[in-house]
Design a protein around this motif. Structure first.
Motif, PDB file in Angstrom:
ATOM      1  N   GLY A  98       7.347  -3.660  -2.088  1.00 59.45           N
ATOM      2  CA  GLY A  98       8.609  -3.598  -1.367  1.00 59.45           C
ATOM      3  C   GLY A  98       9.441  -2.379  -1.840  1.00 59.45           C
ATOM      4  O   GLY A  98       9.665  -1.487  -1.204  1.00 59.45           O
ATOM      5  N   LEU A  99       9.922  -2.613  -3.272  1.00 59.40           N
ATOM      6  CA  LEU A  99      10.412  -1.437  -3.748  1.00 59.40           C
ATOM      7  C   LEU A  99       9.973  -0.162  -3.811  1.00 59.40           C
ATOM      8  O   LEU A  99      10.643   0.730  -3.506  1.00 59.40           O
ATOM      9  N   SER A 100       8.612  -0.102  -4.080  1.00 60.97           N
ATOM     10  CA  SER A 100       8.016   1.315  -4.062  1.00 60.97           C
ATOM     11  C   SER A 100       8.021   1.861  -2.810  1.00 60.97           C
ATOM     12  O   SER A 100       8.340   3.113  -2.533  1.00 60.97           O
ATOM     13  N   CYS A 101       7.560   1.246  -1.453  1.00 61.21           N
ATOM     14  CA  CYS A 101       7.812   1.827  -0.422  1.00 61.21           C
ATOM     15  C   CYS A 101       9.232   1.871   0.069  1.00 61.21           C
ATOM     16  O   CYS A 101       9.462   2.984   0.825  1.00 61.21           O
ATOM     17  N   ILE A 138       6.832  18.167   6.028  1.00 63.93           N
ATOM     18  CA  ILE A 138       5.625  17.523   5.788  1.00 63.93           C
ATOM     19  C   ILE A 138       5.435  17.095   4.460  1.00 63.93           C
ATOM     20  O   ILE A 138       5.058  15.897   4.190  1.00 63.93           O
ATOM     21  N   PHE A 139       5.825  17.668   3.497  1.00 65.28           N
ATOM     22  CA  PHE A 139       5.937  17.553   2.162  1.00 65.28           C
ATOM     23  C   PHE A 139       7.052  16.226   1.809  1.00 65.28           C
ATOM     24  O   PHE A 139       6.676  15.459   1.006  1.00 65.28           O
ATOM     25  N   ALA A 140       8.040  16.374   2.367  1.00 64.42           N
ATOM     26  CA  ALA A 140       9.094  15.385   2.205  1.00 64.42           C
ATOM     27  C   ALA A 140       8.472  14.035   2.933  1.00 64.42           C
ATOM     28  O   ALA A 140       8.612  13.003   2.302  1.00 64.42           O
ATOM     29  N   TYR A 146       3.193   8.411   0.047  1.00 70.44           N
ATOM     30  CA  TYR A 146       2.707   7.884  -1.244  1.00 70.44           C
ATOM     31  C   TYR A 146       3.321   6.394  -1.624  1.00 70.44           C
ATOM     32  O   TYR A 146       2.762   5.648  -2.025  1.00 70.44           O
ATOM     33  N   GLY A 147       4.472   6.368  -1.108  1.00 68.43           N
ATOM     34  CA  GLY A 147       5.173   4.977  -1.528  1.00 68.43           C
ATOM     35  C   GLY A 147       4.477   3.733  -0.734  1.00 68.43           C
ATOM     36  O   GLY A 147       4.235   2.669  -0.977  1.00 68.43           O
ATOM     37  N   LEU A 148       4.067   4.164   0.711  1.00 67.12           N
ATOM     38  CA  LEU A 148       3.258   3.213   1.580  1.00 67.12           C
ATOM     39  C   LEU A 148       1.982   2.953   0.740  1.00 67.12           C
ATOM     40  O   LEU A 148       1.497   1.769   0.778  1.00 67.12           O
ATOM     41  N   GLY A 151       2.349   0.794  -2.092  1.00 64.58           N
ATOM     42  CA  GLY A 151       3.059  -0.431  -1.817  1.00 64.58           C
ATOM     43  C   GLY A 151       1.829  -1.290  -1.354  1.00 64.58           C
ATOM     44  O   GLY A 151       1.641  -2.699  -1.589  1.00 64.58           O
ATOM     45  N   ILE A 152       0.890  -0.999  -0.701  1.00 64.73           N
ATOM     46  CA  ILE A 152      -0.423  -1.564  -0.063  1.00 64.73           C
ATOM     47  C   ILE A 152      -1.174  -2.173  -1.503  1.00 64.73           C
ATOM     48  O   ILE A 152      -1.803  -2.899  -1.382  1.00 64.73           O
ATOM     49  N   ILE A 153      -1.536  -0.949  -2.174  1.00 62.41           N
ATOM     50  CA  ILE A 153      -2.137  -1.485  -3.382  1.00 62.41           C
ATOM     51  C   ILE A 153      -1.474  -2.449  -4.163  1.00 62.41           C
ATOM     52  O   ILE A 153      -2.300  -3.410  -4.505  1.00 62.41           O
ATOM     53  N   LEU A 154      -0.196  -2.500  -4.564  1.00 58.56           N
ATOM     54  CA  LEU A 154       0.660  -3.501  -5.037  1.00 58.56           C
ATOM     55  C   LEU A 154       0.585  -4.651  -4.449  1.00 58.56           C
ATOM     56  O   LEU A 154       0.199  -5.896  -5.090  1.00 58.56           O
ATOM     57  N   SER A 155       0.340  -4.552  -3.236  1.00 52.43           N
ATOM     58  CA  SER A 155       0.754  -6.003  -2.311  1.00 52.43           C
ATOM     59  C   SER A 155      -0.903  -6.454  -2.485  1.00 52.43           C
ATOM     60  O   SER A 155      -0.816  -7.830  -2.372  1.00 52.43           O
ATOM     61  N   SER A 156      -1.948  -5.728  -2.481  1.00 50.68           N
ATOM     62  CA  SER A 156      -3.193  -6.263  -2.581  1.00 50.68           C
ATOM     63  C   SER A 156      -3.348  -7.193  -4.048  1.00 50.68           C
ATOM     64  O   SER A 156      -4.472  -8.005  -3.929  1.00 50.68           O
ATOM     65  N   ARG A 157      -2.593  -6.803  -4.899  1.00 46.10           N
ATOM     66  CA  ARG A 157      -2.953  -7.474  -6.319  1.00 46.10           C
ATOM     67  C   ARG A 157      -2.317  -8.768  -6.185  1.00 46.10           C
ATOM     68  O   ARG A 157      -2.702  -9.603  -7.063  1.00 46.10           O
TER      69      ARG A 157
END
Length: 164
Positions: A98-101, A138-140, A146-148, A151-157
């Motif tokens: 949550g914090l990363s996203c 677009i870059f912003a 990247y955060g999303l 966040g998905i990867i961390l949540s899957s852990r």
């Protein structure tokens, strides 16, 4: 608390992660929308025919809140200590997700707001700047993406703390 398995305080951290994702992402979306909206309104006085073309930063800022909503839903559906043990590892994984996203969405919203405000005003004076402004936006927006993803990867852990 009979029937509870796992750590009793772990859901607190999980729900805190879900709240952080939504709150910070929506703060970024609100700031980006407000800041670039002020630029659109100011520019619209001088060149009203460019208002619809200059709405792009407002739309891009609004998407940031959706990223936080996605992570908050993923996290909240993963918190069910009655059905499956929920340990501190899981809570911390959801908190970091949550914090990363959320914080990536907040920073992207600030960037989109500042670039959107200055960009639409500059575009009113020099139309050749439009493509450059879109590329910067677009870059912003990619920062929040990247955060999303993280966040998905961390949540899957979460749920991988112990073999059950």
């Amino acid at each position: 608390m009979a029937g509870f398995s796992g750590d009793e305080t772990a859901p607190f951290f999980g729900f805190l992660g879900a709240a952080a994702a939504l709150i910070f992402s929506c703060m970024g979306a609100a700031y980006g929308t407000a800041k670039s909206g002020v630029g659109v309104a100011s520019m619209g006085v001088m060149r009203p025919e460019l208002v619809m073309k200059s709405i792009v930063p407002v739309v891009m800022a609004g998407v940031l809140g959706i990223y936080g909503l996605i992570i908050a839903v993923i996290i909240s559906t993963g918190i069910n200590p009655k059905a499956k043990s929920y340990y501190l590892f899981d809570g911390y994984a959801h908190l970091s997700s949550g914090l990363s996203c959320g914080l990536a969405g907040l920073s992207a919203g600030m960037a989109i707001g500042i670039v959107g405000d200055a960009g639409v005003r500059a575009n009113a004076q020099q139309p050749k700047l439009f493509v450059g402004m879109i590329l910067i936006l677009i870059f912003a927006e990619a920062l929040a993406l990247y955060g999303l993803i993280v966040g998905i990867i961390l949540s899957s852990r979460a749920g991988q703390s112990r073999a059950e």
